[in-house]
Design an enzyme around this catalytic site. Structure first.
Site, PDB file in Angstrom:
ATOM      1  N   GLY A  56       0.813  -1.200   0.000  1.00 13.84           N
ATOM      2  CA  GLY A  56       0.000   0.000   0.000  1.00 13.84           C
ATOM      3  C   GLY A  56       0.849   1.253   0.000  1.00 13.84           C
ATOM      4  O   GLY A  56       1.981   1.265   0.487  1.00 13.84           O
ATOM      5  N   GLY A  58       1.444   5.409   1.023  1.00 18.75           N
ATOM      6  CA  GLY A  58       1.375   6.088   2.311  1.00 18.75           C
ATOM      7  C   GLY A  58       2.555   5.787   3.203  1.00 18.75           C
ATOM      8  O   GLY A  58       2.622   6.275   4.330  1.00 18.75           O
ATOM      9  N   HIS A 233      -0.708   1.429   9.998  1.00 15.05           N
ATOM     10  CA  HIS A 233      -1.984   1.686   9.347  1.00 15.05           C
ATOM     11  C   HIS A 233      -3.001   2.184  10.361  1.00 15.05           C
ATOM     12  O   HIS A 233      -4.193   1.940  10.237  1.00 15.05           O
ATOM     13  CB  HIS A 233      -2.517   0.404   8.681  1.00 15.05           C
ATOM     14  CG  HIS A 233      -1.670  -0.090   7.565  1.00 15.05           C
ATOM     15  ND1 HIS A 233      -1.595  -1.414   7.232  1.00 15.05           N
ATOM     16  CD2 HIS A 233      -0.866   0.569   6.709  1.00 15.05           C
ATOM     17  CE1 HIS A 233      -0.766  -1.573   6.210  1.00 15.05           C
ATOM     18  NE2 HIS A 233      -0.317  -0.370   5.874  1.00 15.05           N
ATOM     19  N   ASP A 429       6.804  33.373  15.114  1.00 12.88           N
ATOM     20  CA  ASP A 429       7.129  31.965  14.934  1.00 12.88           C
ATOM     21  C   ASP A 429       6.882  31.116  16.166  1.00 12.88           C
ATOM     22  O   ASP A 429       7.268  29.949  16.215  1.00 12.88           O
ATOM     23  CB  ASP A 429       8.585  31.793  14.489  1.00 12.88           C
ATOM     24  CG  ASP A 429       9.555  32.545  15.399  1.00 12.88           C
ATOM     25  OD1 ASP A 429       9.128  32.990  16.477  1.00 12.88           O
ATOM     26  OD2 ASP A 429      10.724  32.671  15.019  1.00 12.88           O
TER      27      ASP A 429
END
Length: 597
Positions: A56, A58, A233, A429
């Protein structure tokens, strides 16, 4: 904890293919089969064993950015966290087929009950279909399943086995390098299996990741909570820990989870733990970790291994197997043979294969040497801050009041840190509150040491200048340091024995003039110069009026266009809409109000 749920993309469905095309733009030696989402070498060497990796998407740079002649000639990519189909895998095999055979390496193929199931099934089905279509080559395709996760014990995972995590990247590199050297299919397969059997990985995250195109998740982990053993995942982990421990407590715990043999249920790698173990350490960024934090993790991991008597032969670090934007990391240990194995696999062979050069775009630089003890160069002695002298010292009219005023100002800055930080998140910042609190803490330390006293205000100003330089840093630190150093110089020129209001007024005026030679900021500028100059200008008329002038100057920065400082880079209209004052100016206001108490 907030998860990043916004992404730069054309559309969620097109993201994977768009990214693969971008990878090919960056690396002309790569080609793409867009219909099957296969990245492959444009001109592969068909005389050598070809490795096909994939899974997969990602997890970039794995798998697509590991395509290279010395790693894997082809990678097949599924959608985000979804296995590629058997048809896609077959296409990858066809693109790199040769007479030497091939070795498909699906990286995420252990946990059959979750997102890894599809990898095993589809890579396995592709292998079986290829053998059916080409019976004369049925023995020329091998299948390796890599499982290195130590979070799931044998009892819990007795059917599914271990999940595959970042350790698979070491399998890619070592087996791919042997194939590039011309190793036979049998030898490439053997070393891939051997390395897979000696890997242990544990992951840890501050939060789960967000998949593009999905709904924004509810907060999963608490603001001061982390998860150990989570999957890539978004699977939940082995356990949660709160509060988040310091690295010097967390890292040894993670290393123990990989190396301990005390618990048979969780002991997967045959560590001896007798001072003879040699390892390769891989520190993997799961996608959302800063390089700054990663550097600290690397140092602590090496230290933890040293303390356990485990010798680190190589260190690799960076994003290898990510989980989109997950703020976390994983540690992988590859236990080296020590002595030559029955297959002729030795430590020297594995390290040399790991060190072989590669043009794989996702493979990170490494030193290719054993890490040594960190060399820390001795610092040059800084300008000494000496205790107050009894000779010719310029003293305050009331020494105790002077010291109390300094203490109040520091404590007021520490108390205002959160407020000033919130202002700076809008106007700059985000670090102004932390910078000022670091300076305040430093001044309190030297005050307790007796360096800052009412008996010698000149030495006190020098001490504050040094603290600003060494503890604050950045623009604010430089401005404060220059101002207090100039103030000390001006006070030195005074012939008075006591620092009266007149002495202070004259010295402050001189110090501000000297500061103006280093900054272009002039009031009104929406910087700390605004209230500072107001204080210096009005002080001769009285302290109460000077305090009021400082308060007014700081408040006016809410509606002011920034001409200098951090806010000059922020949209002026938006700042005015937010009605937020300049954080640096607010810090000066906090200091002066505390002095006035």
């Amino acid at each position: 904890m907030v998860v990043q749920s916004k992404h730069f993309l054309n559309s969620p469905p097109s993201l994977v293919l768009d990214a693969l095309r971008g990878l090919c733009v960056l690396n002309p030696h790569l080609a793409i089969d867009p219909a099957n989402k296969v990245i492959h070498l444009a001109n592969p060497d068909r005389s050598k064993v070809a490795l096909v990796c994939g899974g997969g998407s990602g997890h970039e740079p794995s798998h697509s950015a590991f395509v290279a002649s010395s790693l894997a000639p082809a990678a097949v990519c599924g959608n985000v966290f979804a296995s590629p189909s058997a048809g896609q895998v077959r296409r990858a095999i066809d693109l790199v087929t040769n007479d030497a055979g091939m070795c498909p390496l699906p990286p995420l193929t252990v946990d059959y009950t979750r997102n890894y199931t599809g990898d095993v099934l589809n890579f396995g089905l592709a292998k079986e279909q290829y053998a059916a279509f080409h019976p004369d080559k049925s023995d020329r395709v091998k299948f390796v399943i890599v499982g290195d996760d130590v979070a799931v014990g044998r009892k819990q995972g007795k059917i599914v086995g271990r999940r595959g995590l970042a350790g698979v990247c070491l399998v890619y590199k070592i087996a791919g390098a042997l194939a590039a050297r011309g190793g036979s299919l049998e030898k490439v397969y053997a070393i891939a299996e051997y390395v897979s059997s000696r890997l242990g990985t544990i992951g840890v995250g501050l939060e789960h990741c967000h998949v593009p195109g999905t709904a924004e998740p509810d907060t999963h982990l608490g603001a001061n909570e982390l998860e150990i053993g989570l999957g890539i995942h978004n699977e939940s982990g082995h356990r949660r820990v709160s509060p988040v421990p310091p690295l010097n407590e967390l890292i040894p715990d993670l290393v123990q989870m990989i190396t301990s043999t005390a618990d048979p249920d969780r002991s997967f790698v045959p560590f001896k733990n007798d001072g003879t173990d040699d390892v390769v350490l891989l520190v993997n960024n799961l996608g959302g970790l800063s390089e700054l934090e990663l550097g600290a993790i690397i140092g602590e991991a090496k230290s933890a291994l040293d303390k356990q008597g485990i010798k680190t032969m190589r260190v690799l670090a960076g994003p290898f197997m990510t989980s989109l934007n997950m703020p976390g990391f994983s540690l992988t240990l590859l236990l080296l043979p020590g002595t030559e194995s029955d297959d002729g696999i030795s430590t020297d062979l594995i390290l040399s294969l790991l060190d072989d050069p590669t043009n794989a775009p996702g493979w990170r630089w490494s030193s290719k040497t054993e890490p040594k003890t960190v060399v820390e160069t001795a610092s040059l002695a800084s300008v000494n801050i000496v205790p107050p002298s009894s000779q010719s010292a310029l003293r305050a009219p009331d020494a105790r009041s002077f010291e109390s005023a300094v203490e109040r100002a520091c404590k007021a800055l520490l108390a205002a840190e959160g407020e000033i930080t919130d202002m700076d998140k809008i106007a700059g910042d985000g670090d102004c509150g932390l910078t000022l609190s670091a300076g305040a803490s430093g001044v309190l330390d030297v005050l307790k040491q007796g360096v800052i006293t009412g008996g010698d205000v000149i030495n006190g100003m020098i001490a504050i200048s040094k603290v600003a330089e060494e503890k604050m840093g950045g623009t604010s630190g430089a401005l404060y340091s220059i101002f207090f150093s100039s103030l000390a110089q001006a006070l030195t020129r005074s012939s008075a024995a006591v620092a009266t209001t007149e002495v202070w007024c004259s010295a402050l005026k001189t110090a501000l003039a000297r500061l103006y030679t280093y900054t272009r900021a002039r009031p009104p500028s929406r910087t700390l110069i605004d209230p500072l100059s107001a204080f210096v200008d009005v002080l001769p008329a009285g302290f109460d009026g000077a305090v009021k002038a400082v308060q007014d100057a700081a408040e006016r920065t809410r509606d002011m266009e920034a001409k200098a400082g951090r806010s000059a880079y922020v949209g002026g209209d938006w700042l005015k809409e937010q009605k937020v004052p300049d954080p640096g100016a607010w810090g000066v206001k906090v200091i002066v109000e505390a002095l006035a108490q």
